[in-house]
Design an enzyme around this catalytic site. Structure first.
Site, PDB file in Angstrom:
ATOM      1  N   ASN A  97       5.544  -0.831  11.432  1.00 15.54           N
ATOM      2  CA  ASN A  97       4.523  -1.283  10.875  1.00 15.54           C
ATOM      3  C   ASN A  97       5.037  -1.785   9.302  1.00 15.54           C
ATOM      4  O   ASN A  97       5.680  -2.874   9.345  1.00 15.54           O
ATOM      5  CB  ASN A  97       4.951   1.012  10.152  1.00 15.54           C
ATOM      6  CG  ASN A  97       4.173   1.194   9.430  1.00 15.54           C
ATOM      7  OD1 ASN A  97       3.361   0.865   8.618  1.00 15.54           O
ATOM      8  ND2 ASN A  97       3.544   2.461  10.542  1.00 15.54           N
ATOM      9  N   ASN A 148       0.921  -1.429  -0.030  1.00 14.37           N
ATOM     10  CA  ASN A 148      -0.019  -0.196   0.081  1.00 14.37           C
ATOM     11  C   ASN A 148       0.628   0.890  -0.322  1.00 14.37           C
ATOM     12  O   ASN A 148       1.865   1.139   0.670  1.00 14.37           O
ATOM     13  CB  ASN A 148      -1.302   0.608   0.943  1.00 14.37           C
ATOM     14  CG  ASN A 148      -0.366   0.647   2.435  1.00 14.37           C
ATOM     15  OD1 ASN A 148      -0.490   2.160   2.775  1.00 14.37           O
ATOM     16  ND2 ASN A 148       0.397   0.112   3.298  1.00 14.37           N
ATOM     17  N   LYS A 182       5.096   3.749  17.172  1.00 15.75           N
ATOM     18  CA  LYS A 182       5.136   2.740  15.523  1.00 15.75           C
ATOM     19  C   LYS A 182       6.356   2.972  15.537  1.00 15.75           C
ATOM     20  O   LYS A 182       6.635   3.891  14.713  1.00 15.75           O
ATOM     21  CB  LYS A 182       4.037   2.924  15.181  1.00 15.75           C
ATOM     22  CG  LYS A 182       3.473   1.494  14.500  1.00 15.75           C
ATOM     23  CD  LYS A 182       2.524   1.759  13.917  1.00 15.75           C
ATOM     24  CE  LYS A 182       1.814  -0.120  13.005  1.00 15.75           C
ATOM     25  NZ  LYS A 182       1.238   0.169  12.141  1.00 15.75           N
ATOM     26  N   ASN A 185       5.122   6.208   3.493  1.00 14.73           N
ATOM     27  CA  ASN A 185       4.156   7.325   1.934  1.00 14.73           C
ATOM     28  C   ASN A 185       3.976   7.979   1.969  1.00 14.73           C
ATOM     29  O   ASN A 185       3.022   9.132   1.836  1.00 14.73           O
ATOM     30  CB  ASN A 185       2.811   5.164   2.110  1.00 14.73           C
ATOM     31  CG  ASN A 185       2.824   4.805   2.091  1.00 14.73           C
ATOM     32  OD1 ASN A 185       3.872   4.536   1.291  1.00 14.73           O
ATOM     33  ND2 ASN A 185       2.223   3.664   2.312  1.00 14.73           N
ATOM     34  N   THR A 186       4.854   8.544   3.543  1.00  8.88           N
ATOM     35  CA  THR A 186       4.544   9.524   3.157  1.00  8.88           C
ATOM     36  C   THR A 186       6.282  10.688   3.485  1.00  8.88           C
ATOM     37  O   THR A 186       7.003  10.059   4.453  1.00  8.88           O
ATOM     38  CB  THR A 186       4.356  11.106   4.955  1.00  8.88           C
ATOM     39  OG1 THR A 186       2.886  10.460   5.141  1.00  8.88           O
ATOM     40  CG2 THR A 186       4.299  12.312   5.157  1.00  8.88           C
ATOM     41  N   PHE A 188      -1.894   8.326   4.276  1.00  3.39           N
ATOM     42  CA  PHE A 188      -2.758   9.056   5.252  1.00  3.39           C
ATOM     43  C   PHE A 188      -3.630   9.718   4.809  1.00  3.39           C
ATOM     44  O   PHE A 188      -4.033  10.740   5.386  1.00  3.39           O
ATOM     45  CB  PHE A 188      -1.637   9.847   6.130  1.00  3.39           C
ATOM     46  CG  PHE A 188      -0.375   8.568   6.958  1.00  3.39           C
ATOM     47  CD1 PHE A 188      -0.491   8.051   7.011  1.00  3.39           C
ATOM     48  CD2 PHE A 188       0.672  10.195   6.881  1.00  3.39           C
ATOM     49  CE1 PHE A 188       0.671   7.612   7.864  1.00  3.39           C
ATOM     50  CE2 PHE A 188       1.178   9.364   8.521  1.00  3.39           C
ATOM     51  CZ  PHE A 188       1.277   8.507   8.427  1.00  3.39           C
ATOM     52  N   SER A 202       5.731   5.063   8.530  1.00  4.01           N
ATOM     53  CA  SER A 202       5.000   4.557   7.870  1.00  4.01           C
ATOM     54  C   SER A 202       6.141   5.100   6.248  1.00  4.01           C
ATOM     55  O   SER A 202       6.348   6.521   6.142  1.00  4.01           O
ATOM     56  CB  SER A 202       3.330   5.556   7.593  1.00  4.01           C
ATOM     57  OG  SER A 202       3.031   5.608   5.815  1.00  4.01           O
TER      58      SER A 202
END
Length: 341
Positions: free
Chosen positions: A244, A114, A215, A183-184, A118, A181
């Site tokens: 994560n 994925n 996390k 993805n940022t 966010f 994450s």
């Protein structure tokens, strides 16, 4: 029946669209009188509860952040047997996330990639829904996972996190700082100890009496994992979530062309199992017994949950297994744990 439905129908649908369809079923499961009927089938055994973070969890198994980004599925997931639901990731500012497509199945590996980014309605909207949930008679423990708004510069991340914490901590059973994450842009750089310490201290102060956790990513090296674990203890946090998603793509059964076509993003599911278990052991070895460790990553069966608990996890979370096991996944875990007490 679910495996047949998954093979013949759901695998033909766009994964994000299929998730929205599943969300409709989950929401219905949380509405009375349906919820009362569902609970009779899915509820954990009375002696399956766990005490952690000053809270009581009916089951040690819960839903990881990312599944319920906008605080719409908590009641349904609770009715389906999950002991806690970690909502979010929530950002201070509403944002649409990354362009679609951004969710990809690797069925041969029982995994997902994925790069959602966010996508959520923001902290103000989440706070309004959490206020309503606080009044609910039956609900699971609710964690709130907060992240950095994409439009906010990395150097201004602390202010952004504190804004979310002030809005959401009073309405959460526990709060999680997500700095892991992939993805940022720039987010994972916040895991550097010299950057993370002032961020966690500021959010801890904003969170007040609400238990605060951080996390971390599985892609940190072993020394970094233990350094962050010790930092979390020193900063007065209540716990840590390991782990994560991963940016690694090693050891996959899915053909390389399919993996490459999916592109960037975090990999979750079965391929993460070994590293997530190793990070759990590293963290537990670095922190005192009273420090709470929540294990996530590659968890799909009751045996997986038992192994994580035996390795020192206080609680265990899953996400990707829901896609491959279906809405009775929580029941399967609870029944499996009850059989081997």
């Amino acid at each position: 029946m679910y495996p047949l439905l998954f093979r013949t129908v759901l695998t033909r649908l766009d994964p994000e669209f299929a998730h929205h369809l599943a969300a409709l079923v989950i929401r219905v499961a949380g509405v009375e009188p349906v919820a009362s009927v569902v609970r009779r089938v899915t509820a954990p055994a009375p002696d399956q509860g766990v005490d952690a973070l000053g809270l009581h969890f009916d089951s040690p198994f819960g839903v990881a952040a990312g599944f319920d980004k906008n605080v719409t599925l908590v009641r349904g997931l609770g009715a389906l047997g999950f002991g806690h639901v970690e909502v979010g990731t929530v950002t201070a500012l509403a944002q649409p996330g990354n362009p679609k497509p951004r969710l990809f199945r690797l069925v041969a590996d029982r995994a997902v990639i994925n790069r959602m980014g966010f996508n959520n309605d923001g902290a103000v909207a989440a706070a309004a829904k959490l206020r309503r949930l606080r009044r609910a008679r039956r609900r699971p423990v609710i964690g709130v996972n907060i992240g950095k708004s994409r439009v906010v510069a990395v150097e201004d991340a602390t202010t952004d996190y504190v804004r979310s914490a002030r809005l959401l901590a009073p309405l959460a059973d526990y709060l999680v700082v997500n700095v892991s994450s992939p993805n940022t842009p720039g987010l994972r750089g916040l895991q550097a100890v010299e950057t993370l310490r002032p961020l966690l201290t500021a959010v801890r102060d904003a969170a007040g009496s609400t238990p605060l956790l951080v996390k971390i990513a599985p892609d940190l090296d072993d020394d970094e994992v233990q350094d962050i674990a010790r930092l979390a203890v020193d900063a007065g946090l209540a716990g840590l979530i390991a782990t994560n998603t991963t940016i690694a793509r090693t050891g996959l059964s899915t053909d390389a062309a399919t993996v490459e076509a999916a592109g960037a993003g975090g990999l979750s599911g079965a391929p993460l199992k070994a590293r997530a278990a190793e990070v759990l052991r590293l963290v537990r070895a670095a922190v005192p017994a009273e420090f709470v460790v929540i294990s996530a990553g590659g968890v799909e069966t009751a045996e997986d949950v038992r192994e994580r608990l035996a390795a020192g996890a206080n609680l265990v979370q899953g996400y990707t297994g829901f896609l491959y096991r279906g809405p009775l996944w929580g029941r399967q875990i609870n029944r499996g744990l009850a059989r081997h007490r």
